[in-house]
Motif scaffolding. Structure first.
Motif, mmCIF file in Angstrom:
data_model
loop_
_atom_site.group_PDB
_atom_site.id
_atom_site.type_symbol
_atom_site.label_atom_id
_atom_site.label_comp_id
_atom_site.label_asym_id
_atom_site.label_seq_id
_atom_site.Cartn_x
_atom_site.Cartn_y
_atom_site.Cartn_z
ATOM 1 N N VAL A 85 0.815 -1.213 0.000
ATOM 2 C CA VAL A 85 0.000 0.000 0.000
ATOM 3 C C VAL A 85 0.851 1.267 0.000
ATOM 4 N N THR A 86 2.007 1.225 0.633
ATOM 5 C CA THR A 86 2.826 2.435 0.782
ATOM 6 C C THR A 86 3.612 2.728 -0.482
ATOM 7 N N ARG A 87 3.914 4.010 -0.685
ATOM 8 C CA ARG A 87 4.677 4.444 -1.847
ATOM 9 C C ARG A 87 6.155 4.150 -1.681
ATOM 10 N N GLU A 88 6.639 4.280 -0.449
ATOM 11 C CA GLU A 88 8.045 4.002 -0.161
ATOM 12 C C GLU A 88 8.123 2.755 0.701
ATOM 13 N N SER A 89 9.298 2.124 0.716
ATOM 14 C CA SER A 89 9.453 0.939 1.557
ATOM 15 C C SER A 89 9.628 1.392 3.005
ATOM 16 N N VAL A 90 8.727 0.966 3.852
ATOM 17 C CA VAL A 90 8.745 1.333 5.260
ATOM 18 C C VAL A 90 9.500 0.254 6.014
ATOM 19 N N SER A 91 10.518 0.669 6.776
ATOM 20 C CA SER A 91 11.333 -0.313 7.493
ATOM 21 C C SER A 91 11.322 -0.120 9.004
ATOM 22 N N ILE A 92 10.793 0.994 9.479
ATOM 23 C CA ILE A 92 10.787 1.281 10.909
ATOM 24 C C ILE A 92 9.348 1.522 11.351
ATOM 25 N N MET A 93 8.992 0.922 12.486
ATOM 26 C CA MET A 93 7.672 1.168 13.054
ATOM 27 C C MET A 93 7.843 1.718 14.465
ATOM 28 N N GLN A 94 7.213 2.834 14.731
ATOM 29 C CA GLN A 94 7.196 3.407 16.071
ATOM 30 C C GLN A 94 5.755 3.435 16.560
ATOM 31 N N ILE A 95 5.600 3.172 17.835
ATOM 32 C CA ILE A 95 4.269 3.203 18.422
ATOM 33 C C ILE A 95 4.241 4.325 19.437
ATOM 34 N N LYS A 96 3.253 5.176 19.316
ATOM 35 C CA LYS A 96 3.121 6.322 20.210
ATOM 36 C C LYS A 96 1.787 6.247 20.930
ATOM 37 N N VAL A 97 1.811 6.677 22.169
ATOM 38 C CA VAL A 97 0.594 6.706 22.975
ATOM 39 C C VAL A 97 -0.011 8.089 22.848
ATOM 40 N N ARG A 98 -1.239 8.124 22.410
ATOM 41 C CA ARG A 98 -1.950 9.390 22.243
ATOM 42 C C ARG A 98 -2.594 9.755 23.570
ATOM 43 N N VAL A 99 -2.218 10.898 24.082
ATOM 44 C CA VAL A 99 -2.732 11.339 25.368
ATOM 45 C C VAL A 99 -3.822 12.366 25.110
ATOM 46 N N GLU A 100 -4.989 12.069 25.582
ATOM 47 C CA GLU A 100 -6.100 13.002 25.455
ATOM 48 C C GLU A 100 -6.245 13.740 26.769
ATOM 49 N N THR A 101 -6.348 15.029 26.678
ATOM 50 C CA THR A 101 -6.571 15.819 27.879
ATOM 51 C C THR A 101 -8.066 15.895 28.107
ATOM 52 N N LEU A 102 -8.499 15.257 29.155
ATOM 53 C CA LEU A 102 -9.913 15.239 29.489
ATOM 54 C C LEU A 102 -10.201 16.382 30.446
ATOM 55 N N GLN A 103 -11.148 17.185 30.089
ATOM 56 C CA GLN A 103 -11.549 18.264 30.973
ATOM 57 C C GLN A 103 -12.737 17.798 31.784
ATOM 58 N N THR A 104 -12.536 17.765 33.072
ATOM 59 C CA THR A 104 -13.616 17.324 33.944
ATOM 60 C C THR A 104 -14.618 18.448 34.117
ATOM 61 N N ALA A 105 -15.678 18.147 34.750
ATOM 62 C CA ALA A 105 -16.737 19.130 34.957
ATOM 63 C C ALA A 105 -16.368 20.052 36.109
ATOM 64 N N SER A 106 -15.251 20.748 36.005
ATOM 65 C CA SER A 106 -14.802 21.631 37.074
ATOM 66 C C SER A 106 -15.067 23.108 36.830
ATOM 67 N N PRO A 107 -15.721 23.515 35.734
ATOM 68 C CA PRO A 107 -16.008 24.935 35.608
ATOM 69 C C PRO A 107 -16.914 25.475 36.712
ATOM 70 N N SER A 108 -17.614 24.606 37.405
ATOM 71 C CA SER A 108 -18.502 25.069 38.464
ATOM 72 C C SER A 108 -17.740 25.380 39.750
ATOM 73 N N ARG A 109 -16.453 25.019 39.812
ATOM 74 C CA ARG A 109 -15.655 25.327 40.996
ATOM 75 C C ARG A 109 -15.397 26.820 41.067
ATOM 76 N N LYS A 110 -15.486 27.359 42.255
ATOM 77 C CA LYS A 110 -15.235 28.780 42.466
ATOM 78 C C LYS A 110 -14.171 28.926 43.532
ATOM 79 N N PRO A 111 -13.409 29.994 43.476
ATOM 80 C CA PRO A 111 -12.361 30.184 44.483
ATOM 81 C C PRO A 111 -12.974 30.428 45.866
ATOM 82 N N ASN A 112 -12.260 29.978 46.871
ATOM 83 C CA ASN A 112 -12.703 30.161 48.243
ATOM 84 C C ASN A 112 -12.038 31.440 48.763
ATOM 85 N N ILE A 113 -12.760 32.542 48.728
ATOM 86 C CA ILE A 113 -12.243 33.845 49.122
ATOM 87 C C ILE A 113 -12.465 34.027 50.621
ATOM 88 N N PRO A 114 -11.421 34.410 51.361
ATOM 89 C CA PRO A 114 -11.610 34.634 52.797
ATOM 90 C C PRO A 114 -12.473 35.868 53.066
#
Length: 156
Positions: A85-114
């Motif tokens: 399938v490839t146009r060039e001869s592929v001789s090296i394979m690297q495996i990478k872990v895709r890190v997804e940044t999950l944003q939790t439901a923290s927009p409702s947090r408010k600072p605790n002001i003294p």
């Protein structure tokens, strides 16, 4: 009301070799990923998320390090399967872990002001501190807290 005709064409409606080249690369990546899924067992194949052929290197993206270690066992089988399938001869394979940044439901947090009394205490205490760096830091802190307490809506 009658629809007005557009006075210009969309950029993708013009023939372009550059865009055609990118479309062919995308199609090649889809074919390579399909070949990878065909050669892997079904449980592992669903964790081979994306792939990119870059010169003589194949990058395979997965979701966790555990699946990355499993994919390494199929290195030679994957390289043999994608060769037609490839146009060039592929001789090296690297495996990478895709890190997804999950944003939790923290927009409702408010600072605790003294309270205003505590902010005033910090301010007054900063005036008695002998260390200039600490004195300046406490003054800035009390100023910032005073500003934030004025902007904070009263709790009901």
């Amino acid at each position: 009301m009658a629809k007005k005709p557009t006075s210009f064409k969309a950029a993708l409606s013009f023939p372009s070799r550059t865009i055609a080249h990118f479309y062919s690369q995308i199609e090649q990546q889809k074919q390579v990923l399909q070949r990878i899924h065909e050669v892997l067992p079904a449980t592992i194949a669903q964790h081979a998320l994306h792939c990119v052929v870059n010169g003589k290197k194949l990058l395979v993206y997965t979701d966790t390090a555990a699946w990355a270690s499993q994919l390494r066992f199929y290195n030679s089988a994957i390289l043999a399967a994608i060769a037609p399938v490839t146009r060039e001869s592929v001789s090296i394979m690297q495996i990478k872990v895709r890190v997804e940044t999950l944003q939790t439901a923290s927009p409702s947090r408010k600072p605790n002001i003294p309270s205003a009394e505590k902010i005033e205490f910090i301010h007054n205490h900063s005036l008695t501190v002998s260390d200039e760096q600490l004195k300046l830091a406490l003054l800035r802190l009390s100023t910032t807290l005073a500003k934030l307490s004025k902007h904070q809506a009263p709790a009901l």
